[in-house]
Structure formats: C-alpha cells, structure tokens
Design an enzyme around this catalytic site. Structure first.
Site, short mmCIF file in Angstrom:
data_model
loop_
_atom_site.label_atom_id
_atom_site.label_comp_id
_atom_site.label_asym_id
_atom_site.label_seq_id
_atom_site.Cartn_x
_atom_site.Cartn_y
_atom_site.Cartn_z
N HIS A 157 13.17 -39.04 -69.44
CA HIS A 157 13.16 -40.49 -69.65
C HIS A 157 14.17 -40.88 -70.72
O HIS A 157 14.70 -42.00 -70.70
CB HIS A 157 11.76 -40.97 -70.07
CG HIS A 157 10.76 -40.93 -68.98
ND1 HIS A 157 10.03 -39.80 -68.67
CD2 HIS A 157 10.38 -41.88 -68.09
CE1 HIS A 157 9.23 -40.07 -67.65
NE2 HIS A 157 9.42 -41.32 -67.27
N ASP A 208 14.90 -39.99 -59.09
CA ASP A 208 14.04 -40.48 -60.16
C ASP A 208 14.66 -41.79 -60.66
O ASP A 208 15.79 -42.15 -60.28
CB ASP A 208 13.95 -39.43 -61.29
CG ASP A 208 12.65 -39.55 -62.08
OD1 ASP A 208 11.97 -40.58 -61.99
OD2 ASP A 208 12.32 -38.58 -62.79
#
Length: 355
Positions: free
Chosen positions: A182, A253
């Site tokens: 992330h 993603d």
C-alpha cells in the site's frame, strides 16, 4: 459493436468518493462505463444506503456491473460495523476443520449478497512466511501451500453456495515481502525454484476454479524480470497464463497504491499492465487518476493495433465472467429482521471459532 470508449471503460473497476454518487461522478461514470465498482468503509453506512449506492451506480451502466468489496474477515472486513466482525482467515484455519473453512466463505458470501455486492476480493493466497508476518498478520493462513489451497478451496465452495464470485490474491505471492505494498514496493528475494514450488503451487492447484486473480505490486529480483509483477509480461502472460494455465480474469491490485505509483505514472502503469496481460485495472478512489488512466488506455488503443487486440481479448474475458453474475436484486429493501439474523449467525460463528 461497442464504441472504443466503451471497450476501454470495460477494463476499469473504480472506487467512489462517498456514501452517494455526486453529480461529477455521475458524469464520468456515464462517460467511462466501468465494468465494476468497489466500495470501502468511506462508502458504507448501513445496508439500505449501500444497496442504494450500488443500484445508482448500476443505473449508469448499460451492462451488469461487478459490485466488489474487500471482505476477507478479520483485518479486512468492510461490513463489520453493519453486521458483526467476521473471524480472520488465520483464526478459522487454526481450527483445523474444513467445514469451518467452507462456512467462513459461505457467511462472507451471505454478507456480501445482503449488502448488494456480487464479488468479494478474497481469498488471500499468500503464504504465512516469517518475512511478511508483521505486514500480512492474520490475513494469511499457513506456510504450507497445500494447506493454503485446502482452506481456499473450501472458502470458494462457500462463496459459490451464495452465488458470489471470489478473487485469489496477491499473485505471485507476498509471503516473502517485508514492506506493505500500500505504501512502497516490496522487493521479494525468493528464487524462481522457491516461488514455483511454494508460492505458485497454490495458484497451480486453484487455477481451474478461480474466477479472478489479483496481481501484486511487488518485484522479484532473483527471477527473470525485476519489474513490478503488476506490469510484467513475464509474470502475467508467461507464468500465470502459459505455465499455470489460468483462463479467468486478471485484475491489478489498486493502481493508487504506493507499490506502483512510486515506480510509474498512472498512465504508464495502466498501459504497461494491460500490455502485459492484465484484463482489469483497479483504481479505488481518485477520479483524476481514473480519468488519466482511461485516457491513456484510449490513446494507446487508437495508436496501436496490437494494444487494441489486447483490449478486445480482455473485454471477452470480462464478458465471459460477467455472464456468471447473479441477476441483480438491488431494487428490494432488506427487512431489518434479516439483517439481525445475519448478525446473530456471524456472532455465533465467531464464538465457535474463538473456542
């Protein structure tokens, strides 16, 4: 024949900013017509509001949408405040009982459907290795790939009983990573033989039944390609498609994550990912990034016949999977007692797992 804009828009799963669609969102959703929307805690207040938001998004598209949520249980549970906290995959696996693995999937599927979704981006297929324990924590179930596949198979059975699609993630495996993708791109120092025998064994076992596979923003410098897997033709086309034989939909993603935007612009990341074999680009929040990625894909499709063929091949796979979506049932309000029953069932399951 769909317009080029529609064919490109089909390759996008997008996030929304709040609990209702704004006039600006309404305009760009009509323009792009993404094939999927994904909601997060910022979008979700209660069941009826969530269903209304999903219905509103669907009304702006001429095709049935993939209505996605991240619901793994434990750390990743967007519906915990609406229904009840769902046990983590690690806790369920620790029981050693496959009937609980299946029930985990079935209850997650039931929650997902209750809130109006038709897909959850689960199960996590990464190995529970020491290197990533501080990052992955209870999202992963085991170090042994056979054990991971056993849990995931039963979990997918449970989802199927509720007519909900799943997505295996994060290919080719984040188990050896020490960084959270992330925020930054993990560089995973595992050799090709290690990956093939272990991390990839899970995908080899599950490839025939996974509807969708999510590719990680991580690099594997001890293999043939040091680029992030999410934009790597080696990982997506050569390994996932050809060596493993996966025939479903490949999704990136979230392209807003630091794991890729520290390496590429959103335009380059989107184009490289699709050129490498990705079918769906996921952009989870920022409409500016969504529009920039969309325009980049459109420009490349107009410029390159080869890229246009990739867009069309991706569209065919998306359409094939779309035909497996259940009929939309978003127009019916959910009785409060049904929500309360679901809460009670999940709470009892959590108590069983805790024992």
């Amino acid at each position: 024949m769909n317009s080029l804009r529609q064919r490109v828009g089909k390759l996008l799963f997008v996030g929304l900013e709040g609990k209702a669609i704004t006039p600006m969102e309404r305009a760009w959703l009509r323009l792009i017509e993404p094939s999927g929307v994904i909601l997060f805690r910022r979008n979700i207040e209660e069941i009826h509001q969530t269903r209304a938001l999903l219905q509103d998004a669907q009304s702006l598209s001429s095709q049935p949408q993939f209505r996605c949520v991240d619901l793994e249980g434990g750390l990743v549970d967007r519906l915990r405040d609406l229904i009840a906290p769902m046990p983590a995959p690690a806790a369920v696996f620790a029981t050693g009982k496959s009937r609980f693995y299946q029930r985990h999937g079935r209850l997650i599927g039931a929650e997902v459907r209750l809130a109006g979704f038709n897909m959850t981006l689960a199960p996590v297929l990464d190995l529970a290795l020491p290197a990533s324990s501080a990052v992955m924590r209870t999202r992963v179930v085991a170090e042994n790939p056979e054990h991971v596949a056993t849990y995931a198979n039963a979990f997918l059975d449970g989802l199927a009983q509720e007519d909900v699609l799943g997505c295996g993630k994060h290919f080719p495996g984040l188990g050896g990573g020490t960084l959270d993708s992330h925020h930054a791109m993990p560089s995973i120092e595992r050799t090709w033989p290690e990956l093939w025998k272990n991390d990839l064994a899970v995908y080899r076992a599950l490839a025939p039944r996974l509807p969708m596979v999510m590719v990680a923003h991580a690099s594997y410098p001890q293999t043939q390609d040091t680029a992030p897997a999410s934009v790597s033709r080696f990982w997506i086309d050569s390994v996932l498609r050809k060596k493993i034989g996966f025939r479903g939909v490949v999704i990136s993603d979230d392209m807003e994550m630091g794991g890729i935007l520290t390496q590429r612009s959103i335009e380059d990341a989107a184009v490289e990912a699709v050129a490498a074999g990705t079918d769906v680009i996921e952009i989870c929040k920022d409409p500016v990034l969504t529009l920039r990625a969309f325009e980049a894909l459109l420009r490349e499709s107009e410029r390159s016949a080869t890229f246009l063929r990739r867009i069309e091949a991706a569209g065919r796979r998306i359409d094939t999977l779309r035909r497996k979506l259940p009929a939309a049932t978003l127009d019916r309000r959910i009785p409060q007692d049904r929500i309360l029953r679901m809460r009670t069932v999940v709470q009892k399951f959590a108590e069983e797992i805790a024992r």
